[in-house]
Design a protein around this motif. Sequence first.
Motif, PDB file in Angstrom:
ATOM      1  N   ASP A  11       0.807  -1.223   0.000  1.00  0.00           N
ATOM      2  CA  ASP A  11       0.000   0.000   0.000  1.00  0.00           C
ATOM      3  C   ASP A  11       0.842   1.275   0.000  1.00  0.00           C
ATOM      4  OD1 ASP A  11      -2.265  -1.546   0.027  1.00  0.00           O
ATOM      5  OD2 ASP A  11      -2.556  -1.420   2.195  1.00  0.00           O
ATOM      6  N   GLU A  12       2.146   1.141   0.295  1.00  0.00           N
ATOM      7  CA  GLU A  12       3.022   2.309   0.298  1.00  0.00           C
ATOM      8  C   GLU A  12       3.612   2.602  -1.076  1.00  0.00           C
ATOM      9  OE1 GLU A  12       5.099   2.461   4.582  1.00  0.00           O
ATOM     10  OE2 GLU A  12       5.518   0.617   3.462  1.00  0.00           O
ATOM     11  N   LEU A  13       3.471   1.644  -2.000  1.00  0.00           N
ATOM     12  CA  LEU A  13       4.005   1.845  -3.337  1.00  0.00           C
ATOM     13  C   LEU A  13       3.190   2.876  -4.101  1.00  0.00           C
ATOM     14  CD1 LEU A  13       4.598  -1.900  -4.194  1.00  0.00           C
ATOM     15  CD2 LEU A  13       6.401  -0.174  -4.058  1.00  0.00           C
ATOM     16  N   GLU A  14       3.863   3.588  -4.995  1.00  0.00           N
ATOM     17  CA  GLU A  14       3.178   4.543  -5.859  1.00  0.00           C
ATOM     18  C   GLU A  14       2.093   3.835  -6.662  1.00  0.00           C
ATOM     19  OE1 GLU A  14       4.414   7.833  -9.291  1.00  0.00           O
ATOM     20  OE2 GLU A  14       5.841   6.306  -8.616  1.00  0.00           O
ATOM     21  N   SER A  15       0.961   4.460  -6.807  1.00  0.00           N
ATOM     22  CA  SER A  15      -0.176   3.892  -7.530  1.00  0.00           C
ATOM     23  C   SER A  15      -0.339   4.634  -8.852  1.00  0.00           C
ATOM     24  CB  SER A  15      -1.440   4.013  -6.670  1.00  0.00           C
ATOM     25  OG  SER A  15      -2.552   3.481  -7.335  1.00  0.00           O
ATOM     26  N   ILE A  16      -0.105   3.929  -9.963  1.00  0.00           N
ATOM     27  CA  ILE A  16      -0.109   4.556 -11.285  1.00  0.00           C
ATOM     28  C   ILE A  16      -1.216   3.951 -12.131  1.00  0.00           C
ATOM     29  CG2 ILE A  16       1.260   4.943 -13.378  1.00  0.00           C
ATOM     30  CD1 ILE A  16       3.760   4.630 -11.594  1.00  0.00           C
ATOM     31  N   PRO A  17      -2.131   4.768 -12.661  1.00  0.00           N
ATOM     32  CA  PRO A  17      -3.214   4.226 -13.483  1.00  0.00           C
ATOM     33  C   PRO A  17      -2.690   3.650 -14.792  1.00  0.00           C
ATOM     34  CG  PRO A  17      -3.684   6.479 -12.779  1.00  0.00           C
ATOM     35  CD  PRO A  17      -2.249   6.216 -12.482  1.00  0.00           C
ATOM     36  N   GLY A  18      -3.258   2.494 -15.187  1.00  0.00           N
ATOM     37  CA  GLY A  18      -2.976   1.913 -16.480  1.00  0.00           C
ATOM     38  C   GLY A  18      -1.710   1.095 -16.512  1.00  0.00           C
ATOM     39  N   PRO A  19      -1.485   0.428 -17.651  1.00  0.00           N
ATOM     40  CA  PRO A  19      -2.281   0.510 -18.879  1.00  0.00           C
ATOM     41  C   PRO A  19      -3.636  -0.170 -18.727  1.00  0.00           C
ATOM     42  CG  PRO A  19      -0.591  -1.153 -19.089  1.00  0.00           C
ATOM     43  CD  PRO A  19      -0.334  -0.470 -17.797  1.00  0.00           C
ATOM     44  N   GLY A  20      -4.536   0.171 -19.627  1.00  0.00           N
ATOM     45  CA  GLY A  20      -5.894  -0.353 -19.534  1.00  0.00           C
ATOM     46  C   GLY A  20      -6.571   0.119 -18.275  1.00  0.00           C
ATOM     47  N   SER A  21      -7.328  -0.786 -17.650  1.00  0.00           N
ATOM     48  CA  SER A  21      -8.050  -0.419 -16.437  1.00  0.00           C
ATOM     49  C   SER A  21      -7.336  -0.875 -15.164  1.00  0.00           C
ATOM     50  CB  SER A  21      -9.458  -1.036 -16.476  1.00  0.00           C
ATOM     51  OG  SER A  21      -9.390  -2.455 -16.607  1.00  0.00           O
ATOM     52  N   LEU A  22      -6.101  -1.353 -15.292  1.00  0.00           N
ATOM     53  CA  LEU A  22      -5.394  -1.794 -14.094  1.00  0.00           C
ATOM     54  C   LEU A  22      -4.690  -0.629 -13.409  1.00  0.00           C
ATOM     55  CD1 LEU A  22      -2.143  -1.847 -14.843  1.00  0.00           C
ATOM     56  CD2 LEU A  22      -2.722  -4.012 -15.906  1.00  0.00           C
ATOM     57  N   THR A  23      -4.254  -0.868 -12.196  1.00  0.00           N
ATOM     58  CA  THR A  23      -3.438   0.084 -11.448  1.00  0.00           C
ATOM     59  C   THR A  23      -2.085  -0.555 -11.213  1.00  0.00           C
ATOM     60  OG1 THR A  23      -5.347   1.072 -10.345  1.00  0.00           O
ATOM     61  CG2 THR A  23      -3.204   1.369  -9.306  1.00  0.00           C
ATOM     62  N   TRP A  24      -1.036   0.117 -11.667  1.00  0.00           N
ATOM     63  CA  TRP A  24       0.328  -0.421 -11.622  1.00  0.00           C
ATOM     64  C   TRP A  24       1.058   0.104 -10.399  1.00  0.00           C
ATOM     65  CZ3 TRP A  24       4.805   2.275 -14.462  1.00  0.00           C
ATOM     66  CH2 TRP A  24       5.986   1.567 -14.287  1.00  0.00           C
ATOM     67  N   ARG A  25       1.745  -0.804  -9.695  1.00  0.00           N
ATOM     68  CA  ARG A  25       2.598  -0.419  -8.566  1.00  0.00           C
ATOM     69  C   ARG A  25       4.029  -0.861  -8.903  1.00  0.00           C
ATOM     70  NH1 ARG A  25      -0.788   1.057  -4.329  1.00  0.00           N
ATOM     71  NH2 ARG A  25      -2.925   0.291  -4.539  1.00  0.00           N
ATOM     72  N   PRO A  26       4.931   0.093  -9.145  1.00  0.00           N
ATOM     73  CA  PRO A  26       6.266  -0.222  -9.661  1.00  0.00           C
ATOM     74  C   PRO A  26       7.228  -0.758  -8.591  1.00  0.00           C
ATOM     75  CG  PRO A  26       6.034   2.141  -9.399  1.00  0.00           C
ATOM     76  CD  PRO A  26       4.697   1.552  -9.056  1.00  0.00           C
ATOM     77  N   VAL A  27       7.140  -2.050  -8.319  1.00  0.00           N
ATOM     78  CA  VAL A  27       7.952  -2.672  -7.275  1.00  0.00           C
ATOM     79  C   VAL A  27       9.440  -2.613  -7.623  1.00  0.00           C
ATOM     80  CG1 VAL A  27       8.392  -4.796  -5.994  1.00  0.00           C
ATOM     81  CG2 VAL A  27       6.050  -4.204  -6.668  1.00  0.00           C
ATOM     82  N   ARG A  28       9.786  -3.035  -8.830  1.00  0.00           N
ATOM     83  CA  ARG A  28      11.194  -3.111  -9.205  1.00  0.00           C
ATOM     84  C   ARG A  28      11.874  -1.758  -9.124  1.00  0.00           C
ATOM     85  NH1 ARG A  28      15.070  -1.910 -11.755  1.00  0.00           N
ATOM     86  NH2 ARG A  28      13.873  -0.268 -12.782  1.00  0.00           N
ATOM     87  N   ALA A  29      11.229  -0.753  -9.725  1.00  0.00           N
ATOM     88  CA  ALA A  29      11.824   0.574  -9.750  1.00  0.00           C
ATOM     89  C   ALA A  29      11.933   1.174  -8.350  1.00  0.00           C
ATOM     90  CB  ALA A  29      11.004   1.496 -10.642  1.00  0.00           C
ATOM     91  N   THR A  30      10.944   0.925  -7.516  1.00  0.00           N
ATOM     92  CA  THR A  30      10.946   1.492  -6.167  1.00  0.00           C
ATOM     93  C   THR A  30      12.056   0.906  -5.310  1.00  0.00           C
ATOM     94  OG1 THR A  30       8.548   1.830  -6.296  1.00  0.00           O
ATOM     95  CG2 THR A  30       9.547   1.862  -4.102  1.00  0.00           C
ATOM     96  N   LEU A  31      12.257  -0.399  -5.413  1.00  0.00           N
ATOM     97  CA  LEU A  31      13.259  -1.068  -4.586  1.00  0.00           C
ATOM     98  C   LEU A  31      14.630  -1.144  -5.250  1.00  0.00           C
ATOM     99  CD1 LEU A  31      11.126  -4.002  -3.123  1.00  0.00           C
ATOM    100  CD2 LEU A  31      11.774  -1.867  -2.005  1.00  0.00           C
ATOM    101  N   GLY A  32      14.685  -0.803  -6.528  1.00  0.00           N
ATOM    102  CA  GLY A  32      15.962  -0.838  -7.230  1.00  0.00           C
ATOM    103  C   GLY A  32      16.456  -2.235  -7.535  1.00  0.00           C
ATOM    104  N   ILE A  33      15.538  -3.167  -7.795  1.00  0.00           N
ATOM    105  CA  ILE A  33      15.894  -4.562  -8.085  1.00  0.00           C
ATOM    106  C   ILE A  33      16.453  -4.666  -9.501  1.00  0.00           C
ATOM    107  CG2 ILE A  33      14.977  -6.905  -8.345  1.00  0.00           C
ATOM    108  CD1 ILE A  33      12.802  -6.033  -6.283  1.00  0.00           C
TER     109      ILE A  33
END
Length: 219
Positions: A11-33
């Motif tokens: 729930d602390e990850l950034e919430s980004i609309p799309g693509p489509g009707s989904l909501t994307w949470r960028p785990v890799r970019a946030t944690l630097g994996i």
Amino acid sequence: MPQPPRTIHLDELESIPGPGSLTWRPVRATLGIRAFGCNAYTAVNVGDDVVEPHTEDPALAHEELYFVANGRATFTIDGSEHDAPAGTYVFIPDPASHRHAVAAERQTTVLSFGGPPTFEPSAWEWAFRAAPLMRTDPARAREILADGLKVKPNAATLHYNLACLEAIEGNRDESLAALRGAFGVLRQEARSELAASARDDEDFESLHDDPEFVAITAG
């Protein structure tokens, strides 16, 4: 200095609309994996996308693994539907496979993991699978160890576990041969530790007084 661990709640990850009707949470970019791609997708409503319709770039040759963390999803892969309640893994090895998933329940979350098939598994995967079966299902334990040795022929832990299995089964010569194989793939500095383990290992109880076993494990 070693890099410190990083923790973050979904729930602390950034919430980004799309693509489509989904909501994307960028785990890799946030944690630097850097070892693999990973992301999370959420759907508020039934019918919303949790995996957008797509195929993978054939040039990248990524395999993808999805995990339904909560809720329920319906995956459509190459035209076939797959019901995926929470706790379900969905593995898609072929980049050309068309995949799409929608939420079958509100607040469905799907985690994704992807990357090229370059990972080299550790020998412990086979060793850990075989160890609990040595006395209850030795035939299956033998199959697992044989499979592991095909992939990892120089893994001392697999030769050692095979030696344990042979000793438990009463196969003296085979056990000693496998034990010699374990020592043969180790550097000199690691052999004394393995020798001490073998001397104390109850799996080798039938061999503890055997002169050849004593010689092999002399350290």
